[in-house]
Design a protein around this motif. Sequence first.
Motif, short mmCIF file in Angstrom:
data_model
loop_
_atom_site.label_atom_id
_atom_site.label_comp_id
_atom_site.label_asym_id
_atom_site.label_seq_id
_atom_site.Cartn_x
_atom_site.Cartn_y
_atom_site.Cartn_z
N GLY A 42 20.70 37.02 10.55
CA GLY A 42 22.04 36.49 10.78
C GLY A 42 22.26 35.23 9.97
O GLY A 42 21.32 34.59 9.50
N ASP A 43 23.51 34.88 9.82
CA ASP A 43 23.90 33.70 9.05
C ASP A 43 23.62 32.42 9.83
O ASP A 43 23.87 32.36 11.04
N VAL A 44 23.10 31.43 9.15
CA VAL A 44 22.89 30.09 9.70
C VAL A 44 23.25 29.08 8.60
O VAL A 44 23.44 29.44 7.44
N ILE A 45 23.32 27.83 8.96
CA ILE A 45 23.51 26.76 7.99
C ILE A 45 22.23 25.93 7.96
O ILE A 45 21.78 25.44 9.00
N GLY A 46 21.63 25.79 6.80
CA GLY A 46 20.44 24.96 6.63
C GLY A 46 20.83 23.55 6.23
O GLY A 46 21.80 23.35 5.50
N VAL A 47 20.07 22.59 6.72
CA VAL A 47 20.29 21.17 6.38
C VAL A 47 18.96 20.59 5.94
O VAL A 47 17.93 20.81 6.58
N TRP A 48 18.96 19.82 4.83
CA TRP A 48 17.73 19.22 4.31
C TRP A 48 18.07 18.03 3.43
O TRP A 48 19.21 17.87 2.99
N ARG A 49 17.05 17.23 3.17
CA ARG A 49 17.20 16.10 2.25
C ARG A 49 15.95 16.03 1.38
O ARG A 49 14.85 15.73 1.87
N ALA A 58 17.67 23.64 -4.23
CA ALA A 58 19.07 23.21 -4.24
C ALA A 58 19.15 21.83 -3.62
O ALA A 58 18.27 21.41 -2.87
N GLY A 59 20.19 21.10 -3.92
CA GLY A 59 20.39 19.78 -3.34
C GLY A 59 19.99 18.67 -4.29
O GLY A 59 19.29 18.89 -5.27
N ASP A 60 20.45 17.47 -3.98
CA ASP A 60 20.19 16.29 -4.79
C ASP A 60 19.20 15.37 -4.09
O ASP A 60 19.23 15.24 -2.86
N MET A 61 18.37 14.71 -4.88
CA MET A 61 17.36 13.80 -4.34
C MET A 61 17.98 12.76 -3.42
O MET A 61 19.01 12.16 -3.74
N ASN A 62 17.35 12.56 -2.27
CA ASN A 62 17.71 11.54 -1.28
C ASN A 62 19.11 11.69 -0.70
O ASN A 62 19.66 10.74 -0.17
#
Length: 109
Positions: A42-49, A58-62
């Motif tokens: 199923g679909d979820v939203i991932g969050v990370w840093r 994917a994503g930008d440093m800090n």
Amino acid sequence: MEFKFCKLEIFIPKSHLSELKTALRRVDAGHIGNYDSCLSYGDVIGVWRPINGSKPYAGDMNKISEAPEIKVEVRIAIENLEKTVSAIKEIHPYETPVINIIPLLNNHD
């Protein structure tokens, strides 16, 4: 208590779902009775840093990032755990894949 089965929770980009299903089938993950390839997703939203030393997919440093992901749940025999996790890591695009391993009390097939 000894566990015969566990459930894996795998978080992966939707773009890699087909490849993951193939890898899981190859190691017989999701084999339940007279059925194979059994899983849920199923679909979820991932969050990370990403922090120093990381090489993010994917994503930008800090900076806090959010993106859609797929959460895949599959039951496997404990005896197949090592080869299943290895198969997932071979196709997974993340530097550090999130693979939760949850022992299951229902020890019957």
